[in-house]
Design an enzyme around this catalytic site. Structure first.
Site, PDB file in Angstrom:
ATOM      1  N   GLU A   1     -38.205  34.080  -5.236  1.00  0.00           N
ATOM      2  CA  GLU A   1     -36.839  33.561  -5.112  1.00  0.00           C
ATOM      3  C   GLU A   1     -36.001  34.079  -6.281  1.00  0.00           C
ATOM      4  OE1 GLU A   1     -37.824  29.430  -5.123  1.00  0.00           O
ATOM      5  OE2 GLU A   1     -38.879  29.591  -3.222  1.00  0.00           O
TER       6      GLU A   1
ATOM      7  N   LEU B   1     -36.243  30.686   0.639  1.00  0.00           N
ATOM      8  CA  LEU B   1     -36.771  29.658  -0.258  1.00  0.00           C
ATOM      9  C   LEU B   1     -37.953  28.949   0.409  1.00  0.00           C
ATOM     10  CD1 LEU B   1     -34.180  27.463  -2.156  1.00  0.00           C
ATOM     11  CD2 LEU B   1     -36.622  27.002  -2.094  1.00  0.00           C
TER      12      LEU B   1
ATOM     13  N   GLU C   1     -42.014  28.512  -0.628  1.00  0.00           N
ATOM     14  CA  GLU C   1     -43.113  28.881  -1.529  1.00  0.00           C
ATOM     15  C   GLU C   1     -44.420  29.176  -0.795  1.00  0.00           C
ATOM     16  OE1 GLU C   1     -41.027  26.376  -2.137  1.00  0.00           O
ATOM     17  OE2 GLU C   1     -40.062  26.926  -4.029  1.00  0.00           O
TER      18      GLU C   1
ATOM     19  N   GLN D   1     -40.761  30.075  -8.880  1.00  0.00           N
ATOM     20  CA  GLN D   1     -39.711  29.933  -9.893  1.00  0.00           C
ATOM     21  C   GLN D   1     -40.077  28.983 -11.036  1.00  0.00           C
ATOM     22  OE1 GLN D   1     -35.457  28.804  -8.721  1.00  0.00           O
ATOM     23  NE2 GLN D   1     -35.486  31.037  -8.736  1.00  0.00           N
ATOM     24  N   PHE D   2     -40.727  27.886 -10.691  1.00  0.00           N
ATOM     25  CA  PHE D   2     -41.260  26.951 -11.693  1.00  0.00           C
ATOM     26  C   PHE D   2     -42.586  26.415 -11.157  1.00  0.00           C
ATOM     27  CE2 PHE D   2     -36.772  26.871 -12.654  1.00  0.00           C
ATOM     28  CZ  PHE D   2     -36.711  26.763 -14.032  1.00  0.00           C
TER      29      PHE D   2
ATOM     30  N   PRO E   1     -46.273  23.393  -2.686  1.00  0.00           N
ATOM     31  CA  PRO E   1     -46.308  23.739  -1.248  1.00  0.00           C
ATOM     32  C   PRO E   1     -47.204  24.947  -0.958  1.00  0.00           C
ATOM     33  CG  PRO E   1     -44.052  23.412  -1.986  1.00  0.00           C
ATOM     34  CD  PRO E   1     -44.912  23.418  -3.221  1.00  0.00           C
TER      35      PRO E   1
ATOM     36  N   HIS F   1     -39.537  20.262 -13.868  1.00  0.00           N
ATOM     37  CA  HIS F   1     -39.513  21.636 -14.381  1.00  0.00           C
ATOM     38  C   HIS F   1     -40.378  21.820 -15.624  1.00  0.00           C
ATOM     39  CE1 HIS F   1     -36.024  21.846 -11.758  1.00  0.00           C
ATOM     40  NE2 HIS F   1     -35.919  23.142 -11.961  1.00  0.00           N
TER      41      HIS F   1
END
Lengths: 357, 326
Positions: free
Chosen positions: B29, B58, B60, B82-83, B89, B129
């Site tokens: 992403e 988007l 995962e 991304q994090f 998922p 995060h």
């Protein structure tokens, strides 16, 4: 089929009585070709029955039957090119057989031996996929790789109606559309996700409608009609090779068997519905068609069945005579090179084994 | 040789390997035009094109599943999540498929992919995060789990991860993404994925850590030296498979061991290291093993994250306790 078209008609060549409802196209009307298609159905059915018998006699583990859904898998196997890649779900032995997976390998797999997925004759297809719908995501990755290769090959992925409820299905379908990937999705709508009927699984008008949201062209085919399936899959593959875009087929069939050998469908499936479905199943239908249009007689039929049975019996012998895996083999394929800590565990395992023998 | 931060070193390693291997693809992403939210893939799409560095929708699970499909057919995918908080998922794909494909096909297919994800706390990020859940992956047979703690190790370990024939979870301690620079030769040299790094030699206590926590561990070692306590510091780096022998060798020398990690205490990797030390070298211990870790709470939002994350002071306290133990 455009997205404006909300009535997806069921494509059919043979009605349930084996009568042609439209003329056969010229590329699929040769007798040898039509009989070869029948042979694939028969061998799948006989193998399926043999596998259930092996399970019932303690010689195979839990096995997912494909009775009544042979036409879908056989058509896919017949229509694909060798360099296309097949990404199956667990009820796909029909296609596996056509893709060159040996019958004894299929038995090894369901007999609890990983070597059954180390196909000796088929190098790039995926093994059967048990976690529902995860295979759709692999298929778009395979399709991406095939697109890079630029040889016009297609990734063909299958799943059941139950799998179309899962996120991975929607994620993969959406990306296939967004990235224009050469991927054919074939859903075997056998009406049941174990015990839950498709009407309880979705409010979508058909499973094929689910493809529309992703902008993927879709059609619905009578999955009990071997000819409609073969023509439908061939057309879809041709179109994908031509425009590079994904395509979606909902093959409508009926699971005229238990979900697996561990299941008892009488707990949830109405006897009447089952009996109705059995009237429409592909082998009876196709035999009627061959009788009427290809002068197929009982003698031809019994010869074909005997030849197929012999092949299945030989495979069972091979399966039963397969040597067990080497002790500790299950350590050796976790990584390309066995890490030090795992090598220690393997040695410990072998020492323990020798001590107890 | 350039002076690079960790994030720049990661970018450099990706660039180097994309030049070396035209079958390497980057997906995730915002990895394309945006260059990743931390800029790990900055400039790569410009240099290598939209086919080789591409933004996915988007999703995962599909990012990882797609990478598995790509890897199975001979490509080398490097996927970014991304994090780490959003990797869950994709756990189905990682555990059920990436980690198992080689074994389930008895080597017929394999899964040489890298999944990169920034992780850990300390940057005042929003909820979800800042977690450190590396031991979830360390528990899974078939994976390698690699965590760099400096720009140079980020470069060499990422090159190694990309070249490794098996799936690698590459967790990047984002707190130290821009924390200092190191001179790095961009020569594509890989560091080993099967051994710890000895960062400081000492004879009194073995401090074992990885990732961003190496910063506090080294600080503690410096401060302890002033008190006359000679500390050895080991960066585990590849937490799966675990190079326990290097840790045992160190503890046999020092007789004392403290394990520091940001992750929650229970079933954190510190528990595994403690258990292995107890199994293999309990007689070498002069004091109980101590774990200085995050607590068994949800990672607090950033008003409280400094209270959750182990400080050099907590490590020093544990070290003094170990030295005074009779």
């Amino acid at each position: 089929m455009t997205s404006k078209d909300s009535n997806i008609g069921l494509r059919q060549y043979l009605d349930s009585g084996g009568q042609l409802v439209q003329p056969l196209p010229s590329h699929i009307n040769h007798r040898t070709q039509l009989i070869a298609l029948y042979q694939t159905l028969v061998i799948t059915r006989l193998f399926d029955e043999a596998a259930v018998n092996l399970q019932r006699t303690g010689q195979l583990g839990t096995y997912a039957q494909s009775r009544g859904q042979e036409a879908i898998g056989c058509a896919i196997g017949k229509a694909m090119l060798a360099d296309d890649v097949f990404i199956p779900y667990y009820r796909d032995i029909a296609t596996q057989i056509q893709r060159g997976v040996l019958l004894e390998e299929i038995l090894l797999y369901w007999g609890g031996d990983e070597r059954g997925s180390c196909f000796s004759q088929q190098k790039h297809d995926f093994p059967l996929c048990v976690p529902i719908a995860t295979q759709f995501c692999h298929a778009i990755g395979v399709a991406f790789a095939l697109k890079q290769r630029k040889k016009n090959n297609v990734a063909v992925v299958t799943g059941g109606d139950g799998a179309t409820s899962k996120g991975d299905f929607y994620e993969a379908l959406n990306i296939a559309g967004a990235m224009s990937l050469p991927c054919l999705f074939v859903i075997n709508n056998n009406q049941w996700a174990i015990s839950v009927p498709v009407q309880q699984q979705t409010a979508a008008k058909t499973i094929a409608h689910k493809a529309y949201a992703a902008g993927v062209a879709a059609c619905q085919i009578d999955g009990n009609d071997p000819i409609a399936m073969l023509i439908g899959v061939k057309q879809a593959l041709k179109q994908i090779r031509h425009d590079g875009k994904p395509f979606f087929i909902e093959a409508v069939s009926y699971r005229i068997c238990n979900h697996t050998t561990a299941d008892d469908a009488t707990r949830y499936m109405q006897q009447k519905a089952l009996q109705e479905a059995e009237q429409k199943e592909p082998l009876i239908r196709y035999k009627k068609f061959l009788r009427q249009y290809q002068d197929w007689n009982d003698e031809d039929d019994s010869e074909l069945y005997q030849a197929c049975q012999l092949t299945v019996d030989q495979a069972i012998e091979h399966y039963k005579n397969t040597k067990p895996q080497a002790d500790g083999d299950f350590f050796d394929y976790m990584y390309q090179d066995l890490p030090a800590d795992l090598a220690q565990q393997k040695q410990q395992f072998l020492d323990d084994l020798n001590r107890h023998e | 040789m350039n002076e690079l931060t960790m994030i720049e070193a990661i970018n450099q390693a990706l660039n180097n390997q994309m030049r070396a291997n035209d079958q390497l693809f980057i997906l995730g992403e915002d990895v394309g035009a945006n260059g990743g939210v931390f800029r790990a893939t900055d400039g790569l799409q410009n240099e290598f094109g939209m086919q080789r560095v591409f933004d996915t929708p988007l999703a995962e699970s599909a990012i990882v599943g797609m990478a598995i499909g790509m890897a199975s057919q001979g490509l080398t995918p490097v996927a970014e999540i991304q994090f780490m908080g959003f990797i869950y998922p994709a756990i189905d794909q990682i555990l059920n498929h990436a980690a198992r494909l080689r074994n389930r096909t008895r080597g017929r297919l394999s899964c040489p992919l890298v999944i990169r994800a920034p992780f850990g706390g300390g940057i005042h990020a929003p909820e979800h995060h800042s977690e450190s859940t590396e031991s979830i992956f360390a528990h899974i047979p078939g994976l390698r789990v690699v965590i760099p703690s400096s720009p140079a190790r980020a470069y060499g370990l990422l090159v190694a991860a990309i070249q490794d024939p098996d799936p690698v979870i590459f967790l990047e301690p984002k707190r130290i993404y821009r924390d200092g620079k190191q001179a790095i030769e961009d020569d594509g040299s890989a560091l080993p994925l099967d051994s710890c790094f000895l960062l400081r030699e000492g004879i009194d206590i073995s401090l074992i850590s990885w990732g961003a926590m190496i910063k506090e561990t080294l600080e503690a070692a410096t401060l302890l030296a002033k008190k006359g306590i000679d500390v050895e510091v080991i960066d585990v780096a590849t937490i799966k498979p675990l190079d326990i022998n290097s840790i045992i060798d160190s503890v046999k020398k020092t007789g004392r061991c403290i394990i520091a990690h940001e992750a929650a205490k229970t079933c954190g990797l510190g528990a595994e290291i403690s258990a292995l030390l107890a199994e293999k070298s309990i007689t070498a211990l002069l004091a109980p093993i101590q774990r200085v870790t995050g607590y068994d709470t949800v990672m607090p939002m950033f008003k409280n994250e400094q209270h959750y994350m182990p400080s050099s002071q907590r490590i020093i306290q544990a070290a003094i306790h170990a030295m005074e133990y009779r």
